[in-house]
Design a protein around this motif. Sequence first.
Motif, PDB file in Angstrom:
ATOM      1  N   GLN A   1       0.889  -1.430  -0.141  1.00  0.00           N
ATOM      2  CA  GLN A   1      -0.109  -0.118  -0.061  1.00  0.00           C
ATOM      3  C   GLN A   1       0.994   1.320  -0.044  1.00  0.00           C
ATOM      4  O   GLN A   1       2.124   1.238   0.347  1.00  0.00           O
ATOM      5  N   ILE A   2       0.143   2.316  -0.310  1.00  0.00           N
ATOM      6  CA  ILE A   2       1.044   3.551  -0.016  1.00  0.00           C
ATOM      7  C   ILE A   2       0.130   4.453   0.671  1.00  0.00           C
ATOM      8  O   ILE A   2      -1.033   4.422   0.678  1.00  0.00           O
ATOM      9  N   ASN A   3       0.710   5.071   1.974  1.00  0.00           N
ATOM     10  CA  ASN A   3       0.084   5.973   2.672  1.00  0.00           C
ATOM     11  C   ASN A   3      -0.891   5.205   3.265  1.00  0.00           C
ATOM     12  O   ASN A   3      -1.949   5.812   3.849  1.00  0.00           O
ATOM     13  N   ASN A   4      -0.726   3.866   3.534  1.00  0.00           N
ATOM     14  CA  ASN A   4      -1.794   2.992   4.292  1.00  0.00           C
ATOM     15  C   ASN A   4      -3.038   2.975   3.521  1.00  0.00           C
ATOM     16  O   ASN A   4      -4.130   2.939   4.251  1.00  0.00           O
ATOM     17  N   VAL A   5      -3.354   3.628   2.117  1.00  0.00           N
ATOM     18  CA  VAL A   5      -4.635   3.662   1.732  1.00  0.00           C
ATOM     19  C   VAL A   5      -4.640   2.793   0.221  1.00  0.00           C
ATOM     20  O   VAL A   5      -5.430   2.090   0.346  1.00  0.00           O
ATOM     21  N   PHE A   6      -4.036   3.156  -0.641  1.00  0.00           N
ATOM     22  CA  PHE A   6      -3.828   2.919  -1.872  1.00  0.00           C
ATOM     23  C   PHE A   6      -3.206   1.590  -2.269  1.00  0.00           C
ATOM     24  O   PHE A   6      -2.269   1.265  -1.703  1.00  0.00           O
ATOM     25  N   ASP A   7      -4.154   0.677  -2.892  1.00  0.00           N
ATOM     26  CA  ASP A   7      -3.567  -0.693  -3.084  1.00  0.00           C
ATOM     27  C   ASP A   7      -3.045  -0.946  -4.207  1.00  0.00           C
ATOM     28  O   ASP A   7      -2.628  -1.876  -4.876  1.00  0.00           O
ATOM     29  N   ALA A   8      -2.906   0.074  -5.371  1.00  0.00           N
ATOM     30  CA  ALA A   8      -2.731   0.256  -6.564  1.00  0.00           C
ATOM     31  C   ALA A   8      -2.026   1.573  -6.925  1.00  0.00           C
ATOM     32  O   ALA A   8      -2.582   2.386  -6.468  1.00  0.00           O
ATOM     33  N   CYS A   9      -0.836   1.731  -7.601  1.00  0.00           N
ATOM     34  CA  CYS A   9      -0.499   3.015  -8.067  1.00  0.00           C
ATOM     35  C   CYS A   9       0.058   2.956  -9.330  1.00  0.00           C
ATOM     36  O   CYS A   9       0.838   2.330  -9.777  1.00  0.00           O
ATOM     37  N   TYR A  10      -0.596   3.602 -10.400  1.00  0.00           N
ATOM     38  CA  TYR A  10      -0.357   3.713 -11.782  1.00  0.00           C
ATOM     39  C   TYR A  10       0.381   4.938 -11.881  1.00  0.00           C
ATOM     40  O   TYR A  10       0.000   5.848 -12.111  1.00  0.00           O
ATOM     41  N   VAL A  11       1.535   4.575 -12.582  1.00  0.00           N
ATOM     42  CA  VAL A  11       2.688   5.508 -12.877  1.00  0.00           C
ATOM     43  C   VAL A  11       2.764   5.560 -14.258  1.00  0.00           C
ATOM     44  O   VAL A  11       3.020   4.533 -15.010  1.00  0.00           O
ATOM     45  N   PRO A  12       2.889   6.587 -14.977  1.00  0.00           N
ATOM     46  CA  PRO A  12       3.168   6.902 -16.309  1.00  0.00           C
ATOM     47  C   PRO A  12       4.693   6.207 -16.741  1.00  0.00           C
ATOM     48  O   PRO A  12       5.577   6.551 -16.098  1.00  0.00           O
ATOM     49  N   ARG A  13       4.894   5.237 -17.753  1.00  0.00           N
ATOM     50  CA  ARG A  13       6.040   4.593 -17.895  1.00  0.00           C
ATOM     51  C   ARG A  13       6.331   4.636 -19.239  1.00  0.00           C
ATOM     52  O   ARG A  13       7.531   4.509 -19.730  1.00  0.00           O
ATOM     53  N   GLU A  14       5.476   4.592 -20.339  1.00  0.00           N
ATOM     54  CA  GLU A  14       5.609   4.935 -21.538  1.00  0.00           C
ATOM     55  C   GLU A  14       4.969   6.034 -22.187  1.00  0.00           C
ATOM     56  O   GLU A  14       3.602   5.943 -22.056  1.00  0.00           O
ATOM     57  N   THR A  15       5.401   6.726 -23.051  1.00  0.00           N
ATOM     58  CA  THR A  15       4.547   7.965 -23.616  1.00  0.00           C
ATOM     59  C   THR A  15       4.748   8.038 -25.032  1.00  0.00           C
ATOM     60  O   THR A  15       5.973   8.103 -25.646  1.00  0.00           O
ATOM     61  N   TYR A  16       3.919   7.976 -26.043  1.00  0.00           N
ATOM     62  CA  TYR A  16       4.003   7.904 -27.312  1.00  0.00           C
ATOM     63  C   TYR A  16       3.479   9.367 -27.835  1.00  0.00           C
ATOM     64  O   TYR A  16       2.419   9.613 -27.692  1.00  0.00           O
ATOM     65  N   VAL A  17       4.433  10.105 -28.223  1.00  0.00           N
ATOM     66  CA  VAL A  17       4.034  11.448 -28.793  1.00  0.00           C
ATOM     67  C   VAL A  17       3.564  11.297 -30.192  1.00  0.00           C
ATOM     68  O   VAL A  17       4.446  10.952 -31.159  1.00  0.00           O
TER      69      VAL A  17
END
Length: 399
Positions: A129-145
């Motif tokens: 978890q993050i901050n004892n709250v969130f059970d998933a954290c979606y982070v931008p890893r690839e960006t197609y311009v």
Amino acid sequence: MSERELSSALDDEERPAPAAPPASTEIAPAGQETKAAEPQSTPAEERVTYSMSPGLPGFLAAQRIALAVSSYQSGKFYLLGQNVDGGLMVDERFFRKAMGICVPDKDTLLLATLFQIVRFKNVLNPGEQINNVFDACYVPRETYVTGEIDAHDVGVLKDGRVVFVNTLYNCLATPSERHSFTPLWKPPFISGIVKEDRCHLNGLAMADGVPRYVTAVSRSDTIDGWRDRRASGGVVIDVQSGEIVIGGLSMPHSPRIYRDRLWLLNSGTGELGWIEPGSGGGAAKFHVLAFCPGFLRGLAFHGNHAFVGLSKPRYQRFEGLALDQKLADADSEPWCGVQVIDLDSGACVHWFRLDGAVAELYDLAVVPGAMRPMSLGFASDEILGLITHDPLADGALPS
């Protein structure tokens, strides 16, 4: 990686503020239907209030799902789930012109934006978890311009490539290593790949990694020709054959294949329904399951329910549609939000509503296996401080 390790990726003097609270809002505990909450960082003149049906958070938790919702008009990307206290959690990020959403698996999200296709990855392992709250954290890893091509629906091909509806150029396309995009397919009635939104190609129905159907507002082959065909020029096209499956629709969006049926939103009439194919030379039929009070865009399914996105119509552009009369007949005002429709009865069993500055949604998707997801964007420094990595593998460098 434990929650402690996630939160201590930077030295104490360098650590940013916790990622979640400034961009997340908790709506009233289940049972309080209309209490609203406002994001803390939103200026008063731009405030948005949220309300919901009492059972929505519990319903999402019971299904072990969350919802991803995009609003291109406001540039908002929302993740909705049940908070630890039983209320509805709204995680909000800013992406300019947030449009089509695809969830190919529980750890991956795709989002089409003003000039990019963004691939997010969940960086948390099960039980973290993050901050004892969130059970998933979606982070931008690839960006197609891609540049500003008015990308709408997005999906993933069976070979892993991204496919998206390139509305400005009237085609299906994939990102290119060298150019803005690579065209993959165009409707037979479109004469060329040109920078002219001719038919307003918008929706994409995928099945097993293959584009099966698309929706368009018209069959026009002249620039902006679709605007004169909004009331009844809409079509569904079979991508494999190029044939028109059904016509006579009003600004159709969000075709989806579910339980062997082709579903779509007839946006200009505010109707959710499915297509019965024609047989023996007979024309296909659109069967209406439910009327929802808004201009409909964004459709997803889970279990025996459909999740439908509603928007307030832009009357300067969308005036004169059948939706106007249907709203009048129902003595109802259009609203912006999400309705959960029972597939047997057509009844709205749960809902989420936005009032204020956010008036239009584009897409929504079900996020499986996450009850309290969050995402990171580029509009704040939070993404600088969340550092995760793969384990060091023996022989990682070539010899």
